[in-house]
Design a protein around this motif. Structure first.
Motif, PDB file in Angstrom:
ATOM      1  N   UNK A  45       0.554  -1.456   0.239  1.00 57.59           N
ATOM      2  CA  UNK A  45      -0.194  -0.182   0.065  1.00 57.59           C
ATOM      3  C   UNK A  45       0.917   0.953  -0.275  1.00 57.59           C
ATOM      4  N   UNK A  46       2.182   1.369   0.120  1.00 56.15           N
ATOM      5  CA  UNK A  46       2.662   2.570   0.581  1.00 56.15           C
ATOM      6  C   UNK A  46       3.956   2.436  -0.689  1.00 56.15           C
ATOM      7  N   UNK A  47       4.633   3.435  -1.860  1.00 51.01           N
ATOM      8  CA  UNK A  47       3.722   4.767  -1.385  1.00 51.01           C
ATOM      9  C   UNK A  47       2.361   4.747  -1.908  1.00 51.01           C
ATOM     10  N   UNK A  48       2.096   3.488  -2.540  1.00 49.86           N
ATOM     11  CA  UNK A  48       0.296   3.375  -3.079  1.00 49.86           C
ATOM     12  C   UNK A  48       0.409   1.965  -3.548  1.00 49.86           C
ATOM     13  N   UNK A  49      -1.190   2.039  -3.828  1.00 53.24           N
ATOM     14  CA  UNK A  49      -1.286   0.253  -3.494  1.00 53.24           C
ATOM     15  C   UNK A  49      -1.188   0.013  -4.853  1.00 53.24           C
ATOM     16  N   UNK A  50      -0.593  -1.073  -4.594  1.00 50.54           N
ATOM     17  CA  UNK A  50       0.169  -2.253  -6.011  1.00 50.54           C
ATOM     18  C   UNK A  50       1.099  -3.040  -5.503  1.00 50.54           C
ATOM     19  N   UNK A  51       1.890  -4.098  -6.348  1.00 54.82           N
ATOM     20  CA  UNK A  51       3.118  -4.477  -6.244  1.00 54.82           C
ATOM     21  C   UNK A  51       4.448  -3.864  -6.683  1.00 54.82           C
ATOM     22  N   UNK A  52       4.106  -2.622  -6.475  1.00 55.11           N
ATOM     23  CA  UNK A  52       5.298  -2.194  -7.459  1.00 55.11           C
ATOM     24  C   UNK A  52       7.289  -2.188  -5.975  1.00 55.11           C
ATOM     25  N   UNK A  53       6.815  -2.078  -5.294  1.00 49.53           N
ATOM     26  CA  UNK A  53       7.564  -2.249  -4.780  1.00 49.53           C
ATOM     27  C   UNK A  53       8.876  -3.892  -4.341  1.00 49.53           C
ATOM     28  N   UNK A  54       7.444  -4.662  -4.921  1.00 51.32           N
ATOM     29  CA  UNK A  54       8.060  -5.527  -5.564  1.00 51.32           C
ATOM     30  C   UNK A  54       8.961  -6.176  -6.577  1.00 51.32           C
ATOM     31  N   UNK A  55       7.836  -5.042  -7.247  1.00 52.43           N
ATOM     32  CA  UNK A  55       8.410  -4.913  -8.928  1.00 52.43           C
ATOM     33  C   UNK A  55      10.345  -5.012  -8.387  1.00 52.43           C
ATOM     34  N   UNK A  56       9.899  -3.374  -7.678  1.00 50.97           N
ATOM     35  CA  UNK A  56      11.422  -2.598  -7.919  1.00 50.97           C
ATOM     36  C   UNK A  56      12.384  -3.504  -7.339  1.00 50.97           C
ATOM     37  N   UNK A  57      12.005  -4.170  -6.133  1.00 51.25           N
ATOM     38  CA  UNK A  57      13.104  -5.398  -5.347  1.00 51.25           C
ATOM     39  C   UNK A  57      13.287  -6.204  -6.845  1.00 51.25           C
ATOM     40  N   UNK A  58      12.439  -6.801  -7.255  1.00 53.35           N
ATOM     41  CA  UNK A  58      13.432  -8.245  -8.101  1.00 53.35           C
ATOM     42  C   UNK A  58      13.364  -8.230  -9.446  1.00 53.35           C
ATOM     43  N   UNK A  59      13.351  -6.400  -9.916  1.00 50.46           N
ATOM     44  CA  UNK A  59      14.230  -6.047 -11.593  1.00 50.46           C
ATOM     45  C   UNK A  59      15.575  -5.582 -10.949  1.00 50.46           C
ATOM     46  N   UNK A  60      15.788  -4.812  -9.603  1.00 50.51           N
ATOM     47  CA  UNK A  60      16.993  -4.284  -9.939  1.00 50.51           C
ATOM     48  C   UNK A  60      17.942  -4.854  -9.490  1.00 50.51           C
ATOM     49  N   UNK A  61      19.116  -4.688 -10.525  1.00 48.18           N
ATOM     50  CA  UNK A  61      20.080  -5.245 -10.289  1.00 48.18           C
ATOM     51  C   UNK A  61      21.123  -5.278  -8.869  1.00 48.18           C
ATOM     52  N   UNK A  62      20.559  -3.544  -8.137  1.00 49.28           N
ATOM     53  CA  UNK A  62      21.888  -3.216  -6.977  1.00 49.28           C
ATOM     54  C   UNK A  62      21.417  -4.590  -6.252  1.00 49.28           C
ATOM     55  N   UNK A  63      19.370  -4.714  -5.872  1.00 47.94           N
ATOM     56  CA  UNK A  63      19.019  -5.170  -4.968  1.00 47.94           C
ATOM     57  C   UNK A  63      18.863  -6.775  -5.561  1.00 47.94           C
TER      58      UNK A  63
END
Lengths: 286, 266, 358
Positions: A45-63
């Motif tokens: 839900x943060x910062x907005x509803x959706x799975x974007x946090x997971x997408x960011x974590x799994x898609x980014x090379x640094x993570x």
């Protein structure tokens, strides 16, 4: 007397039922289950509803690097711990009890000593000008101090140190449960010591090794203190990253999502561990 | 004959040597830190150029250290009492109770032991921020009791499983009420388990770093938080002095445990 | 009509679909030593637990001097019990263990002291008063348990296989103790065992359990010499069963034909049989003799093997029809040179042979 009569023995007279669990359940549900679920909710839900946090974590090379590092460290720590613990547990299982109690004393002392104290000692021991480097240079083994801290070596040494008791103690139990007769029989059958080890002793202790190893792996995955103090910035582990996201960056959405990924992996491995040893045995193995 | 201590020959020598090496490895940091705390070098040179007590003087001169230690002791004591009380009740239900889902509930109550502390730490931190319990003693005690509960349940449940229920029944036939039988017979019989539960839950709180780092406020710091803060700024020998006292405490705890267990067993 | 001291009325206990006790009715007079004997799972322990109050019966009643015990919780039934396993309180000394039932009854200290001393004298463990249970042997522990169970003068003492964890020699020693204590205290004892010898040594009366019912109640002699059913005959003592064809019965004695064709009359008929009905003849191995006597019947056997068992010999034999027969004459009744395989006649008193349905 049958099992059934035994069981019904007390329950009729004593309400030895569910009631005693209530305080524990209230505590765990209110202050463990709900906060963790609330955290999970925050991750979508943060910062907005959706799975974007997971997408960011799994898609980014640094993570991805952090995830990779975490698994790498946990794997290396587990392998080294098993290799070091097995011979020690083996000896502890069969050595005279007076001698064994000394070794057990050392293990307990190390285990019960404050975690930060132990980590602090390793920080001092492993630093560039620390005792280990000085000793090696004085002995003429090396010319330049070895980089022992703020890298994978430091984390591995520190973590193996912490995990060893958790591997040795249950393994002693497994090894003690093996009947020495089976190995005498193997010798009479013509097995060389090496064959007896590979075909009898090792397979019989495998359940203990698997259970202990899995426990060490799970604990290593989520470890925070030791990697944070002995590791370097270039090989950060997951727990440290989560703490940083919350504490320094105040990015609750991303931090909770990372925490949830750690939770899922841990719980999946925990379930595997339970299947391997059973909840009852687990709880007896402290 | 790999499990016959007296008939292993050279293999025994090799394995014993290795065991001694590992024991040395386990002992090294503990002994090292104690020696270091008496060393005169501010830069932690070892072997130290001379011996001194000044780091201990510095430690005791700073009221923040004593404050933190007292805070830790207070929180750990309350945690141990709560965890043992709740864990005792839960253990009876888990071991003796007859209801569906008992194994699942056992698993649930033990979960705080396996879940990475950092996950629980940020979860409870966020939760307590909302409830206004962040940085309070009661918040610390609740969070630590959740973490300590498995360490209280396991030894008590193990002791209870090893205790023959017939003995409690015998007390009831002798005329003791079920409650009286539990208080006068069962609890004394599993006292080693209860005692271990108290020690383990105390240590679980006393040594707890991660939740404490998140929850601590300037006015409420536990000892591990104080050490953590100092470690991050420099490797001052004062930390070695504080650590040595902690090692001393551990040793004292081990001696007390060993003595009590010997006394309780006979 | 006099009221029975302890009375079990139509007791039934079911665990879900399994019925452990079907229908047990039994009256026990004051001061009797009664043993529940039977194989495991026959319902004897369950019946005992119903009396102790550890289990509520599904139906039926347990009456003590005419008053139902069912509504009374275990700790108020004032019953003594010795368990199968050692149930001494591990953290209390021997004396404190014996004092425990008196302490929970809030008896005055002087009385407690005296009673503990009396009880320890009764089980001859005075010198062990300050020991902890862990320092005692199994036999000593059970004697302390006995002292503890008797300390509050319970009218009834229940014993649930108290000797099963002990070795044979110790068992016999404590059996003698139990008999002496029963004599000296006059307490009513209900004793559960699966060991027939123990039951025969100890009891005034035995209730033999089978599948949740009482098969026969009577003195040990009754059960041994006059078994009501073939199960009783098979459970108590040793027995041979030979196939027999029933020819005729009069006055409770029957005439039968064995498989080898020999006709024997004067055997005791347990039940009524038709002419030509297939039956089984039970003869105790000890009932066989090697010499003919006026009343005896004879049996042709082939002797296969003879073994020396001390006071008796044990002969493995076979009838002409190929049925195995176990014969145990006293050692004096037979010379050892007779041990070679041969055919010969052995003799038995028909009055000591019983006819049962096939």
């Amino acid at each position: 007397m049958s099992v059934e009569t035994r069981r019904n023995f007390g329950t009729v007279r004593l309400p030895a039922g569910f009631n005693g669990l209530l305080p524990a359940l209230v505590l765990i549900v209110l202050f463990f289950v709900i906060p963790v679920l609330a955290l999970l909710l925050r991750s979508v839900t943060e910062p907005e509803p959706g799975l974007q946090n997971y997408a960011a974590l799994l898609g980014d090379g640094t993570y991805a690097r952090v995830f990779f590092n975490t698994f790498l460290v946990a794997s290396v720590v587990t392998i080294v711990t098993v290799l070091v613990a097995f011979p020690v547990a083996w000896m502890l299982a069969i050595m005279p009890s007076a001698l064994a109690s000394i070794v057990f004393g050392v293990i307990i002392l190390s285990m019960w000593t404050n975690l930060l104290t132990r980590t602090y000692a390793w920080m001092v021991l492993l630093q560039r000008t620390g005792v280990i480097n000085r000793t090696l240079i004085a002995a003429g083994v090396i010319d330049q101090p070895l980089p022992l801290i703020n890298n994978l070596t430091g984390v591995t040494i520190g973590m193996v140190y912490i995990m060893l008791p958790f591997m040795i103690l249950p393994l002693v139990g497994t090894l003690r449960a093996i009947d020495p007769m089976t190995l005498r029989a193997a010798a009479l059958c013509g097995a060389s010591p090496f064959q007896a080890f590979r075909r009898i002793l090792l397979p019989l202790s495998l359940p203990g090794i698997a259970a202990g190893g899995l426990m060490v792996f799970v604990m290593s995955l989520g470890y925070f203190v030791t990697p944070a103090l002995l590791g370097g910035t270039s090989n950060m582990m997951l727990a440290e990253m989560i703490a940083q996201m919350i504490q320094s960056l105040l990015n609750w959405g991303l931090g909770s999502a990372a925490a949830f990924i750690l939770l899922v992996v841990t719980m999946a491995l925990y379930a595997l561990q339970l299947r391997l040893v059973g909840a009852r045995r687990m709880s007896g193995g402290i | 004959m790999l499990l016959d201590y007296d008939r292993m020959g050279w293999l025994k020598i090799a394995l014993l040597g290795f065991t001694a090496l590992v024991a040395g490895f386990l002992l090294l940091p503990v002994v090292f830190i104690v020696l270091l705390s008496f060393g005169s070098s501010r830069w932690l040179a070892f072997p130290p150029p001379g011996w001194t007590l000044k780091w201990y003087q510095e430690l005791f001169a700073d009221p923040a250290w004593l404050d933190a230690a007292l805070t830790s002791a207070r929180i750990a004591t309350m945690t141990a009492i709560l965890a043992v009380a709740i864990g005792l009740l839960a253990s009876f239900a888990l071991v003796r109770g007859q209801f569906a889902g008992r194994e699942i509930l056992r698993g649930l109550l033990l979960t705080p032991m396996v879940l990475p502390v950092v996950v629980f730490a940020i979860a409870i931190y966020a939760f307590f921020l909302r409830l206004g319990l962040g940085g309070t003693t009661i918040g610390f005690v609740i969070a630590h009791t959740v973490l300590a509960l498995p360490f209280a349940i396991i030894p008590v449940a193990t002791a209870l499983e090893g205790f023959d229920k017939s003995i409690e029944d015998a007390a009831i036939v002798c005329g003791a009420s079920p409650l009286e039988a539990r208080l006068r017979i069962t609890l004394p019989s599993i006292r080693i388990g209860i005692f271990s539960a108290a020690i383990f839950s105390f240590l679980a709180s006393w040594d707890e770093v991660v939740v404490a780092i998140f929850m601590a406020s300037p006015s409420l710091q536990t000892l591990p938080v104080k050490i953590w803060g100092s470690l991050r700024s420099d490797l001052s020998p004062v930390i070695a002095a504080a650590s040595s006292l902690l090692v001393g405490l551990t040793l004292a705890l081990m001696v007390v445990t060993a003595l009590l267990q010997r006394k309780l067993r006979t | 009509m006099t009221q029975p001291f302890l009375s079990i009325r139509n007791l039934r206990k079911a665990f879900g679909a399994i019925t452990a006790v079907h229908d047990v009715t039994l009256d026990i007079p004051r001061g009797e030593f009664l043993t529940f004997l039977g194989p495991s799972g026959s319902g004897k322990s369950t019946t005992l637990y119903a009396i102790a109050g550890f289990q509520d019966p599904s139906s039926g009643d347990v009456l003590l001097e005419g008053k139902s015990l069912l509504a009374v919780p275990s700790h108020k039934r004032n019953i003594g019990m010795v368990f199968q396993r050692y149930t001494l309180f591990p953290h209390l000394t021997v004396a404190e263990n014996v004092a425990f039932p008196l302490r929970v009854r809030r008896r005055p200290e002087a009385e407690v002291k005296k009673k503990v001393a009396d009880m320890l004298a009764l089980v001859r463990l005075e010198s062990f008063a300050t020991r902890l249970p862990g320092a005692l042997s199994g036999g000593q522990q059970q004697r302390v348990a006995l002292a503890r169970a008797l300390a509050y003068d319970p009218p009834i003492l229940l014993m649930d296989e108290p000797l099963s964890a002990l070795d044979k020699k110790l068992r016999e020693e404590i059996q003698a103790e139990i008999r002496r204590i029963h004599r000296e205290t006059g307490v009513t004892i209900l004793y559960v065992t699966h060991d027939q010898e123990e039951a025969l040594h100890l009891s005034d009366r035995i209730a033999l359990f089978r599948d949740g019912r009482i098969e026969q109640t009577g003195s040990g002699e009754d059960l041994y010499l006059r078994p009501a059913t073939d199960f009783v005959a098979g459970f108590i003592g040793n027995s041979n069963f030979l196939a027999a064809e029933h020819l005729d019965t009069s006055d409770g004695t029957a005439t039968i034909r064995l498989a080898d064709g020999s006709v024997i009359s004067g055997v005791r008929a347990n039940g009524t049989f038709g002419r030509g009905e297939k039956t089984r003849l039970m003869i105790r191995p000890e009932a066989f003799g090697m010499e003919r006597s006026p009343a005896s019947a004879e049996l042709n056997v082939e002797i296969v093997d003879v073994a020396f068992y001390g006071e008796r010999r044990r002969i493995v034999a076979r009838t002409a029809a190929g049925e195995g027969v176990d014969i145990r004459p006293t050692s004096a009744a037979m010379q050892s040179q007779d041990a070679s395989p041969c055919s010969r006649q052995v003799f038995f008193d028909p009055a000591a042979a019983f006819l049962f349905p096939a």
